[in-house]
Scaffold this motif. Structure first.
Motif, mmCIF file in Angstrom:
data_model
loop_
_atom_site.group_PDB
_atom_site.id
_atom_site.type_symbol
_atom_site.label_atom_id
_atom_site.label_comp_id
_atom_site.label_asym_id
_atom_site.label_seq_id
_atom_site.Cartn_x
_atom_site.Cartn_y
_atom_site.Cartn_z
ATOM 1 N N LYS A 66 -2.829 -1.221 5.112
ATOM 2 C CA LYS A 66 -3.626 -0.106 4.607
ATOM 3 C C LYS A 66 -4.130 0.785 5.730
ATOM 4 O O LYS A 66 -4.072 2.022 5.648
ATOM 5 N N HIS B 141 -2.585 4.064 -2.966
ATOM 6 C CA HIS B 141 -2.370 2.969 -3.904
ATOM 7 C C HIS B 141 -2.571 1.640 -3.192
ATOM 8 O O HIS B 141 -2.097 1.439 -2.069
ATOM 9 N N THR B 142 -3.274 0.750 -3.855
ATOM 10 C CA THR B 142 -3.515 -0.589 -3.317
ATOM 11 C C THR B 142 -2.995 -1.616 -4.319
ATOM 12 O O THR B 142 -2.679 -1.263 -5.466
ATOM 13 N N LYS C 194 0.791 1.261 -8.987
ATOM 14 C CA LYS C 194 1.628 1.970 -8.024
ATOM 15 C C LYS C 194 2.498 2.930 -8.820
ATOM 16 O O LYS C 194 3.433 2.525 -9.520
ATOM 17 N N TYR D 24 0.838 -1.202 0.000
ATOM 18 C CA TYR D 24 0.000 0.000 0.000
ATOM 19 C C TYR D 24 0.873 1.252 0.000
ATOM 20 O O TYR D 24 1.941 1.286 0.616
#
Length: 400
Positions: free
Chosen positions: A204, A233-234, A239, A112
């Motif tokens: 997260k 961003h996950t 990313k 993350y």
């Protein structure tokens, strides 16, 4: 005791010291009168250019005159470059451990991420802060004021001065130290590339929970977050770190770095213009752009250099009917191992083929006119001359 500390700092960093304009003149080898003008009438020594941003707003670039640039380079080399920024400052520094690519690698294997952009980064750094830097280094009021005036414009740090990048890193030392301390305690990775800050970890909720604290620290240091450029961003989305896309190519630890897509599109467009116009004045600049992308992506399975060479070879068919373009390309090939372009005689057997060929020539002509590029080909209108005896058959031209 207080008076001895600044001198110890200057001596330990081997910084040039001066207390009068004459002493600064001896150090820089510029006249006192010129230095006085540069430091008191800075507005007269900058050229202002405005560059449109994607948002439609304009970024102001202040380009110093030749003489002011000389003084600023002296300040950069003799003073600013001797002050070490924090380890998380990845921009405006020499060394293999710094730069876009290393910044992306630093966060490559976390799940993350949080991107934060600082709004109006250079203009938000005031002359008062610059004065404080020089004063804390040990320069007296006069010297600190002169150095500040030489590095600022209208009370702010100008974007375009050679001193501004280094000064911004020095100004951010306290900001970086506070964020490093926060992130180390919480298992978060942090780095800053100029005004682009990136935080990452595998939790997260940890990022979300600490966002308010991070924001407060940033605001405490007199910077403003650009809310429009703040992104989480996950693993399910791209990313993107300082323009570089980081992606895993399998379930293991293998990753790929990809340079900005718009830059690669720009390179292809620039190459196409060279090929179709026969003008290669921009060749070295293009090679530099290709080298940068290749540096970012060289560990990937298929390198960018391989792909761009394949693209160039594939475009050669578009110039084979234009001898001048063929000769220009063969004399200015981007890489020695690329194919040579080959001229092909124009051959027309039907009216449809003639119309198609005419359309090709006109499209190229219109393209060059739209771009404002001079045509190196000898023809002035279509067709001056077509080397195909069959076109002497009037029945063919009439479609019979």
């Amino acid at each position: 005791m207080y008076e001895k500390i600044p001198k110890m700092v200057i001596k330990s960093l081997n910084l040039p010291y001066f207390e009068t304009m004459n002493e600064l003149s001896e150090l820089t080898r510029l006249s006192p009168n010129l230095l006085y003008c540069l430091s008191t009438k800075a507005n007269n020594y900058y050229t202002i250019r405005k560059i449109e941003k994607r948002s439609g707003e304009f970024r102001e670039i202040a380009i110093p005159s030749y003489t002011l640039h000389i003084v600023q380079r002296w300040i950069l080399v003799e003073i600013l470059n001797k002050i070490m920024p924090t380890s998380c400052a990845m921009a405006f520094r020499k060394g293999k451990e710094f730069g876009h690519k290393q910044n992306a690698f630093f966060h490559a294997f976390t799940l993350y991420g949080l991107t934060i952009d600082l709004k109006d980064f250079f203009p938000s750094i005031t002359a008062d802060k610059i004065y404080t830097i020089f004063s804390c280094l040990g320069y007296n009021n006069f010297a600190a004021t002169i150095l500040t005036n030489l590095c600022t414009l209208n009370g702010k740090l100008p974007q375009g001065s050679p001193c501004s990048p280094a000064l911004s890193n020095i100004i951010c030392i306290t900001l970086d130290d506070r964020l490093i301390g926060l992130c180390k305690k919480r298992g978060i990775r942090y780095s800053r590339y100029a005004d682009d800050m990136y935080f990452s970890c595998d939790d997260k909720n940890l990022l979300l929970k600490n966002f308010k604290i991070i924001k407060k620290i940033i605001e405490d240091e007199d910077f403003t977050i650009n809310e429009n450029k703040t992104h989480f961003h996950t693993p399910s989305n791209k990313k993107l770190i300082t323009g570089i896309t980081v992606s895993r190519i399998d379930s293991g630890d293998n990753i790929e770095l990809k340079a900005p897509k718009k830059l690669k599109q720009k390179i292809r467009e620039e190459i196409f213009i060279c090929l179709i116009s026969g003008h290669y004045e921009n060749k070295e600049h293009i090679l530099g752009e290709i080298a940068y992308v290749e540096y970012i992506e060289k560990e990937n399975k298929i390198t960018y250099l391989e792909r761009i060479k394949k693209y160039i070879n594939g475009q050669l068919a578009k110039i084979q009917l234009f001898p001048e373009l063929v000769n220009a390309y063969n004399s200015n090939k981007f890489y020695d191992d690329l194919y040579n372009a080959q001229s092909t005689d124009i051959r027309v057997d039907t009216k449809d083929e003639l119309e198609s060929l005419e359309s090709l020539f006109n499209r190229r002509k219109n393209f060059l006119e739209k771009k404002g590029i001079e045509d190196i080909c000898k023809y002035t209108s279509w067709p001056d001359k077509i080397i195909n005896p069959i076109l002497n058959d009037a029945n063919l031209l009439e479609g019979n």
